[in-house]
Design an enzyme around this catalytic site. Structure first.
Site, PDB file in Angstrom:
ATOM      1  N   TYR A 107     -73.627 105.756 -59.619  1.00 24.51           N
ATOM      2  CA  TYR A 107     -72.312 105.504 -58.740  1.00 24.51           C
ATOM      3  C   TYR A 107     -71.482 104.555 -59.782  1.00 24.51           C
ATOM      4  O   TYR A 107     -70.042 105.080 -59.918  1.00 24.51           O
ATOM      5  CB  TYR A 107     -72.711 104.551 -57.602  1.00 24.51           C
ATOM      6  CG  TYR A 107     -71.634 103.480 -57.337  1.00 24.51           C
ATOM      7  CD1 TYR A 107     -70.645 103.651 -56.407  1.00 24.51           C
ATOM      8  CD2 TYR A 107     -71.839 102.168 -57.968  1.00 24.51           C
ATOM      9  CE1 TYR A 107     -69.684 103.009 -56.361  1.00 24.51           C
ATOM     10  CE2 TYR A 107     -70.833 101.222 -57.347  1.00 24.51           C
ATOM     11  CZ  TYR A 107     -69.741 101.644 -56.664  1.00 24.51           C
ATOM     12  OH  TYR A 107     -68.565 100.948 -56.339  1.00 24.51           O
ATOM     13  N   ILE A 110     -63.742  98.195 -47.148  1.00 27.06           N
ATOM     14  CA  ILE A 110     -62.272  97.622 -47.752  1.00 27.06           C
ATOM     15  C   ILE A 110     -61.067  98.300 -47.287  1.00 27.06           C
ATOM     16  O   ILE A 110     -60.173  97.626 -47.266  1.00 27.06           O
ATOM     17  CB  ILE A 110     -62.895  97.575 -49.338  1.00 27.06           C
ATOM     18  CG1 ILE A 110     -64.152  97.068 -49.811  1.00 27.06           C
ATOM     19  CG2 ILE A 110     -61.624  96.949 -50.137  1.00 27.06           C
ATOM     20  CD1 ILE A 110     -64.425  96.948 -51.184  1.00 27.06           C
ATOM     21  N   ASP A 145     -59.733 110.138 -44.351  1.00 28.89           N
ATOM     22  CA  ASP A 145     -61.284 109.866 -44.404  1.00 28.89           C
ATOM     23  C   ASP A 145     -62.003 111.013 -43.712  1.00 28.89           C
ATOM     24  O   ASP A 145     -61.380 111.743 -42.824  1.00 28.89           O
ATOM     25  CB  ASP A 145     -61.439 108.522 -43.674  1.00 28.89           C
ATOM     26  CG  ASP A 145     -62.707 107.718 -44.174  1.00 28.89           C
ATOM     27  OD1 ASP A 145     -62.842 106.674 -44.532  1.00 28.89           O
ATOM     28  OD2 ASP A 145     -63.701 108.328 -44.065  1.00 28.89           O
ATOM     29  N   SER A 150     -64.749  98.982 -60.179  1.00 32.24           N
ATOM     30  CA  SER A 150     -65.986  97.784 -59.709  1.00 32.24           C
ATOM     31  C   SER A 150     -66.283  97.362 -61.046  1.00 32.24           C
ATOM     32  O   SER A 150     -66.195  97.804 -62.393  1.00 32.24           O
ATOM     33  CB  SER A 150     -67.056  98.618 -59.478  1.00 32.24           C
ATOM     34  OG  SER A 150     -68.361  97.955 -59.584  1.00 32.24           O
ATOM     35  N   ALA A 151     -66.741  96.087 -61.055  1.00 30.11           N
ATOM     36  CA  ALA A 151     -67.262  95.142 -62.120  1.00 30.11           C
ATOM     37  C   ALA A 151     -68.502  95.842 -62.794  1.00 30.11           C
ATOM     38  O   ALA A 151     -68.860  95.430 -64.004  1.00 30.11           O
ATOM     39  CB  ALA A 151     -67.550  93.859 -61.576  1.00 30.11           C
ATOM     40  N   LYS A 183     -67.177 105.336 -61.507  1.00 33.36           N
ATOM     41  CA  LYS A 183     -65.919 104.534 -61.482  1.00 33.36           C
ATOM     42  C   LYS A 183     -65.645 104.264 -62.837  1.00 33.36           C
ATOM     43  O   LYS A 183     -64.380 104.419 -63.301  1.00 33.36           O
ATOM     44  CB  LYS A 183     -66.401 102.983 -60.926  1.00 33.36           C
ATOM     45  CG  LYS A 183     -66.741 102.902 -59.467  1.00 33.36           C
ATOM     46  CD  LYS A 183     -65.835 103.199 -58.536  1.00 33.36           C
ATOM     47  CE  LYS A 183     -66.016 103.205 -57.192  1.00 33.36           C
ATOM     48  NZ  LYS A 183     -64.939 103.468 -56.389  1.00 33.36           N
ATOM     49  N   LEU A 221     -61.828 115.194 -48.813  1.00 36.45           N
ATOM     50  CA  LEU A 221     -61.097 115.534 -50.038  1.00 36.45           C
ATOM     51  C   LEU A 221     -61.682 116.333 -51.182  1.00 36.45           C
ATOM     52  O   LEU A 221     -60.822 116.512 -52.234  1.00 36.45           O
ATOM     53  CB  LEU A 221     -60.674 114.031 -50.533  1.00 36.45           C
ATOM     54  CG  LEU A 221     -59.735 113.154 -49.612  1.00 36.45           C
ATOM     55  CD1 LEU A 221     -59.690 111.855 -49.888  1.00 36.45           C
ATOM     56  CD2 LEU A 221     -58.224 113.948 -49.468  1.00 36.45           C
ATOM     57  N   GLY A 260     -82.115  97.017 -62.591  1.00 32.39           N
ATOM     58  CA  GLY A 260     -80.662  97.443 -62.823  1.00 32.39           C
ATOM     59  C   GLY A 260     -79.803  96.115 -62.553  1.00 32.39           C
ATOM     60  O   GLY A 260     -78.596  96.190 -62.944  1.00 32.39           O
TER      61      GLY A 260
HETATM   62  N1  UFG Z   1     -80.203  90.183 -53.624  1.00 31.31           N
HETATM   63  C1  UFG Z   1     -81.285  90.023 -53.085  1.00 31.31           C
HETATM   64  N2  UFG Z   1     -81.854  90.299 -51.953  1.00 31.31           N
HETATM   65  C2  UFG Z   1     -81.324  91.395 -51.524  1.00 31.31           C
HETATM   66  C3  UFG Z   1     -79.975  91.981 -51.934  1.00 31.31           C
HETATM   67  C4  UFG Z   1     -79.493  91.463 -53.139  1.00 31.31           C
HETATM   68  O1  UFG Z   1     -81.894  88.878 -53.863  1.00 31.31           O
HETATM   69  O2  UFG Z   1     -81.896  91.995 -50.383  1.00 31.31           O
HETATM   70  C5  UFG Z   1     -79.290  89.865 -54.649  1.00 31.31           C
HETATM   71  C6  UFG Z   1     -79.229  90.852 -55.840  1.00 31.31           C
HETATM   72  O3  UFG Z   1     -80.248  90.808 -56.637  1.00 31.31           O
HETATM   73  C7  UFG Z   1     -78.019  90.288 -56.451  1.00 31.31           C
HETATM   74  C8  UFG Z   1     -77.272  89.545 -55.554  1.00 31.31           C
HETATM   75  O4  UFG Z   1     -78.068  89.536 -54.544  1.00 31.31           O
HETATM   76  O5  UFG Z   1     -78.412  89.089 -57.407  1.00 31.31           O
HETATM   77  C9  UFG Z   1     -76.086  90.430 -55.211  1.00 31.31           C
HETATM   78  O6  UFG Z   1     -76.556  91.685 -54.509  1.00 31.31           O
HETATM   79  P1  UFG Z   1     -75.903  92.731 -54.140  1.00 31.31           P
HETATM   80  O7  UFG Z   1     -76.555  94.125 -53.778  1.00 31.31           O
HETATM   81  O8  UFG Z   1     -74.839  92.413 -52.737  1.00 31.31           O
HETATM   82  O9  UFG Z   1     -74.474  93.344 -55.155  1.00 31.31           O
HETATM   83  P2  UFG Z   1     -74.679  93.636 -56.595  1.00 31.31           P
HETATM   84  O10 UFG Z   1     -73.999  92.389 -57.551  1.00 31.31           O
HETATM   85  O11 UFG Z   1     -76.143  94.242 -56.935  1.00 31.31           O
HETATM   86  O12 UFG Z   1     -73.624  94.660 -56.427  1.00 31.31           O
HETATM   87  C10 UFG Z   1     -72.110  94.850 -56.231  1.00 31.31           C
HETATM   88  C11 UFG Z   1     -71.671  95.863 -55.568  1.00 31.31           C
HETATM   89  C12 UFG Z   1     -71.791  97.417 -56.406  1.00 31.31           C
HETATM   90  C13 UFG Z   1     -71.127  96.954 -57.618  1.00 31.31           C
HETATM   91  C14 UFG Z   1     -71.612  96.065 -58.477  1.00 31.31           C
HETATM   92  C15 UFG Z   1     -71.017  95.651 -59.613  1.00 31.31           C
HETATM   93  O13 UFG Z   1     -72.341  96.127 -54.205  1.00 31.31           O
HETATM   94  O14 UFG Z   1     -71.186  98.169 -55.534  1.00 31.31           O
HETATM   95  O15 UFG Z   1     -71.716  94.810 -57.517  1.00 31.31           O
HETATM   96  O16 UFG Z   1     -71.679  94.681 -60.494  1.00 31.31           O
HETATM   97  F1  UFG Z   1     -71.626  98.206 -58.434  1.00 31.31           F
END
Ligand code: UFG
Length: 340
Positions: free
Chosen positions: A152, A14, A33, A127-128, A156, A61, A300
């Protein structure tokens, strides 16, 4: 003379897209960085898009002394965007102390440096996840925050609280926290995108790597959620739209248009898409057939998460324009290019 800004974590996913948008808007960008999860070649990628190679400082940092020296020589900066942090949700569950140590010490050292050398405007990458397991939707900035499901996420939440306290105690200091929903996508040039190390945790890079043959199949975590097709729903936001929100937020601080010294904005599209929606978009835009199967829910994970974005639209004048199709297509172009 150009306004100078500091972007910590500016060679990351990002951060690098945000550096591009600030350079395009005429800012002088200094990236700090330690390259712990990014590559120095990102600076050339930024140059290939903007014509400008940002100044770069390789600093950890968490090192208070080095951070202070850096701030002293950059005290003419008008603001700082703080991206520098560890960000892997699963890893943070296994290594909580490292996450608290890294993310919170970076923030404290940055705040102390800003305070000491009179840099007044901070944008915090939040983050949300600070909404924890929410009860109702869409989530607006006044929705109750809860304990995030991972260390993590908790860094935040605690980070926002530290900044809020400091902004109350300091007359000149102002901050905006941007709560990202699910950033995906890549720059339209094909020169910048997400580069996860090892096996991706997140959905989009897992999809693109599976389509490219680097992974056998995508496992969809859960198909009996109470959603339209049983798969979990998220608010995916294109990283370029997200990057632009940082520019608007910093301009709001510089022009002193804030209503309070610490403000929060949700950054998403306000639209919830299921995992199967994302796959359908990917298959349509890329003409690739994705190999996937259903697996049990991931611990989670929340069933549904999407934003109310009216505050960002009304007060920041920010309007995301890129669609889910733009997100899946650009992610694919980036994945192909970086593996070619
Ligand atoms: N998912 C799958 N298979 C995978 C990976 C993800 O089905 O291999 C699903 C997850 O279960 C979820 C969706 O795809 O339903 C999105 O998953 P991500 O891991 O891409 O994202 P998350 O919503 O879990 O997490 C994101 C950010 C985090 C942040 C979070 C806040 O990556 O940094 O949103 O809600 F903390």
């Amino acid at each position: 003379m150009k306004n100078k800004i500091i972007i910590t974590g500016g060679t990351g996913y990002i951060g690098s897209h945000t550096a591009v948008e600030f350079i395009n808007e005429g800012f002088e960008v200094i990236i700090v960085d330690n390259l712990s999860n990014s590559d120095i070649s990102v600076l050339d990628s930024i140059k290939s898009i903007t014509g400008v190679k940002p100044t770069f400082e390789n600093i950890d940092l968490t090192d208070k002394n080095k951070t202070s020296i850096f701030f002293e020589s950059n005290k003419d900066a008008v603001g700082l965007i703080n991206f520098a942090a560890f960000k892997a949700v699963g890893e943070s569950v296994k290594m909580p102390l490292q996450y608290y140590h890294n993310n919170l010490n970076i923030l404290l050292n940055v705040l102390e440096g800003m305070n000491r050398f009179g840099i007044r405007n901070l944008i915090f990458s939040s983050s949300a996840t600070v909404y924890g397991l929410p009860d109702c939707f869409p989530l607006n900035e006044n929705s109750t925050t809860k304990r995030p499901t991972s260390p993590y996420g908790n860094t935040k939440k605690i980070g926002e609280e530290i900044i809020e306290d400091f902004s109350k105690a300091s007359i000149n200091f102002k901050a905006i926290s941007l709560r990202y929903f699910n950033p995906i996508g890549a720059h339209s040039s094909g020169n910048l995108g997400e580069t996860p190390t090892g096996i991706p945790n997140n959905l989009m890079p897992f999809i693109t790597q599976t389509a490219l043959g680097l992974r056998d199949e995508l496992k969809i975590f859960g198909n009996d959620y109470k959603t339209k097709d049983g798969t979990a729903v998220r608010d995916y936001i294109h990283v370029v739209d997200l990057a632009k929100a940082h520019v608007l937020a910093l301009q709001r601080l510089i022009r002193n248009e804030v209503l309070e010294n610490f403000e929060i904005f949700n950054i998403g599209t306000g639209i919830g898409y299921s995992v199967l929606d994302v796959i359908a978009s990917f298959e349509k835009t890329t003409k690739q057939k994705l190999n996937y199967s259903f697996a049990s829910k991931r611990e989670g994970d929340v069933p549904i998460l999407y934003a109310s974005t009216s505050k960002a639209k009304e007060e920041l004048n920010w309007n995301p324009i890129l669609t889910l199709d733009d997100m899946t297509e650009s992610s694919w172009e980036w994945e192909k290019k970086r593996n070619s």
